[in-house]
Structure formats: C-alpha cells, structure tokens
Design a protein around this motif. Sequence first.
Motif, PDB file in Angstrom:
ATOM      1  N   ILE A 273       0.776  -8.236  -5.918  1.00 36.54           N
ATOM      2  CA  ILE A 273      -0.518  -7.773  -5.410  1.00 36.54           C
ATOM      3  C   ILE A 273      -0.604  -6.262  -5.609  1.00 36.54           C
ATOM      4  N   PRO A 274      -1.668  -5.776  -6.263  1.00 40.41           N
ATOM      5  CA  PRO A 274      -1.767  -4.337  -6.580  1.00 40.41           C
ATOM      6  C   PRO A 274      -2.176  -3.484  -5.383  1.00 40.41           C
ATOM      7  N   ASP A 275      -1.428  -3.614  -4.291  1.00 36.38           N
ATOM      8  CA  ASP A 275      -1.684  -2.809  -3.092  1.00 36.38           C
ATOM      9  C   ASP A 275      -0.346  -2.557  -2.399  1.00 36.38           C
ATOM     10  N   PRO A 276       0.252  -1.379  -2.579  1.00 35.23           N
ATOM     11  CA  PRO A 276       1.587  -1.125  -2.004  1.00 35.23           C
ATOM     12  C   PRO A 276       1.613  -1.128  -0.479  1.00 35.23           C
ATOM     13  N   ARG A 277       0.452  -1.003   0.156  1.00 36.91           N
ATOM     14  CA  ARG A 277       0.412  -0.974   1.616  1.00 36.91           C
ATOM     15  C   ARG A 277       0.326  -2.366   2.233  1.00 36.91           C
ATOM     16  N   ARG A 278       0.062  -3.354   1.410  1.00 35.90           N
ATOM     17  CA  ARG A 278      -0.102  -4.714   1.925  1.00 35.90           C
ATOM     18  C   ARG A 278       1.253  -5.422   1.954  1.00 35.90           C
ATOM     19  N   LYS A 279       1.606  -5.958   3.103  1.00 34.48           N
ATOM     20  CA  LYS A 279       2.872  -6.662   3.247  1.00 34.48           C
ATOM     21  C   LYS A 279       2.757  -8.068   2.664  1.00 34.48           C
TER      22      LYS A 279
END
Length: 354
Positions: A273-279
Amino acid sequence: MSSSQLRPEPVLEISLLTKHYPIYERGLLLKRQTGVVHAVDNVSLTVNRGETLGLVGESGSGKSTLAKCVVDLETPTKGIISFNGNDVLKVFKSRNKRRVLALHREMQYIFQNPYASLDPRMTVADIIMEPLMVHNHIPRNRWISTMYELLKMVGLEEYHAERYPHEFSGGQRQRICIARALAVEPDLIIADEPVASLDVSIRAQILNLLKDIQNKLGLTYLYISHDLSTVQHMCDRVAVMYLGKIVEIADTAELFVNSLHPYTRALLSAIPIPDPRRKIDRIILPGEVPSPINPPSGCRFHPRCPRRIEMCSKAEPQLVEVLPRHWLACYNPWPAAKPGTPSPPVVETAPPSD
C-alpha cells in the motif's frame, strides 16, 4: 430483460482437469517411474464470454500448467476442456490439421517473457504476418494492410515493422506479442503474467491496452498473475489456486472485501500500500509450500493454515457455493464481512491509454 439474457454464456469450461508429470529413475538398462508431480489436480473452472477471469496463486501453484493444457502446449493426464461447445482435448488428439488450426485461431496465448517468445531473426512484419500465412483466414492482398492496422492498434508505428525484436524495449516487445495474438481474430486470449517482466512504469500501459482492446473487440481473457493489484484492476472474477487446487472463486470486488479462505487472506495482506503511515496487518504463513511430488493429505493448505482444525488433515474439502457467486473449499473459513462493508478502491496504476 429476461433471466436467459442475464445468464452468462460460458466460453471455456474446464472440468476435473488433472496434469501429473511422471518422475523416472534410470537403472542400468531400464528406467522406472518412482513418483509423479501433482501440478494440477481435478480443477474445474468456467470463463464466461466477454469477462476477464483472474487466476492467482504463488509460483508453482499450477496456473501456467493449467493454461498450457487448454491450448495444447501440455497434454492433460485426464479431464474435460470445452471451448464454445467443442471438446478441445478430442480435437487436439485427432491431429486433424484443419480442426486443430481452427481451434488455435480461437484461442491465443500471450507469454510472460516477450523477448523469449519472439524469433530474433524475424522482423516485426514477418512475426505478425506469420499467423496470417499459417491460418490463411483473410485474402493474401490484405496481409500487409492488416499488419499495419494491428501495429496501430497496439500503439506502434508503421516504421517499426522493419525492425527486429532486439531493437525494442520490453513494453514494445509485449505490444508486438499482443498484435501477433490478435492477428487471427481470437475469441479467447490467455495472458500468462503479461507484465511480470516489465518495468513498473510500463505495466499500466500494457494493462490499459489490454482492457481497451477487450472493450473494442469483445474478447474474453484468462489473466494469470501473482500480482493481486493488477488482478484487481483487470479482472471481473478471480480464482485462487494453491498447489494444484482451486480454493476460492468470487467476483473481484467480493473477493477483495470478503475473502473467506485463509490462503486468500494471506495473499491479500501482502499487497503493498503506497502509504507509509498506514499500518498493514500482514498474515505471515509459516513454512514453505509443500512439494507437489508428495502433497499433504486432506486440505493441501492445512500445514501452513492458521485456522486448521482436525478435519483439515483427514479429508479434502470440496469447492462449494457458500454465498451467491462465491465458491470456497475450506472447513474453517474466516467469517464473512458484514453486509454493507464498502469495497476497497481499485488500484489505478495509470490513466487509461488513448
């Protein structure tokens, strides 16, 4: 609209297809069979007209072997394959040249490695016109104009016709392979991981090209991949395969929001998933894929399954319809999602091509 008009029309029907590869041990004078590789075991699938069916699973699960059995690149051990009402295996076994050519015209294959599947000694014009010469389904005076039309359809220019495969990029070579497959006006195209060997920046162009061509020509696709993000973008339905068996089949939106088989859940959790803040709650499966020479008893996934129960090792689960258009082979699946759970957004890798 009547129910008969709404009913899907099967194009390809596979029933209890099995492919085993014998293992031999050579002695002083003779060789004897010591075992078999269970590449595909009793697989049943239906591909409906105009749809894209995705076939997913880890490397070695039997996806490509199944596809090659359909187009006579491999001879099945047993089973039934029906295409547009014709018994495919009976036609291929007859070796009647006219009937075999007619069937091959209707089913075409796009290989994973575009460079290895193109003759380096032939120009693009020769590569695309070769199927026209073999099948001879259009007049000879239209061969050259048809070749140029196909080049334009896949996004290449007329001057590319005189070049050789080594003069093109990977994405351009795959466009040539697509043009060659389209040359005989097929009904079904089997795309065997068509973007796996391409740069990420090129993959979206090829996928969008395939979708555009499908919409224009009304083609049916069997799309094989282990990349579930491209499967979500391309496919109407998805069949999940593990160690030669189908474990789950559902509409794409349903599978991504309401997968029930533990193996399917593990595959979906591995999508980046291209979102480093999403667990991301990844499901890490223990161990390795068992050997297809000696597959586990009962459910083949049970040695690695986090939800296995005693029954899993004793009897093989059957593929049954547990929800409308949702088929599953599992004794202890994950609970179904609550009604009204929103579907995840489709991963759009690039804007549609012109």
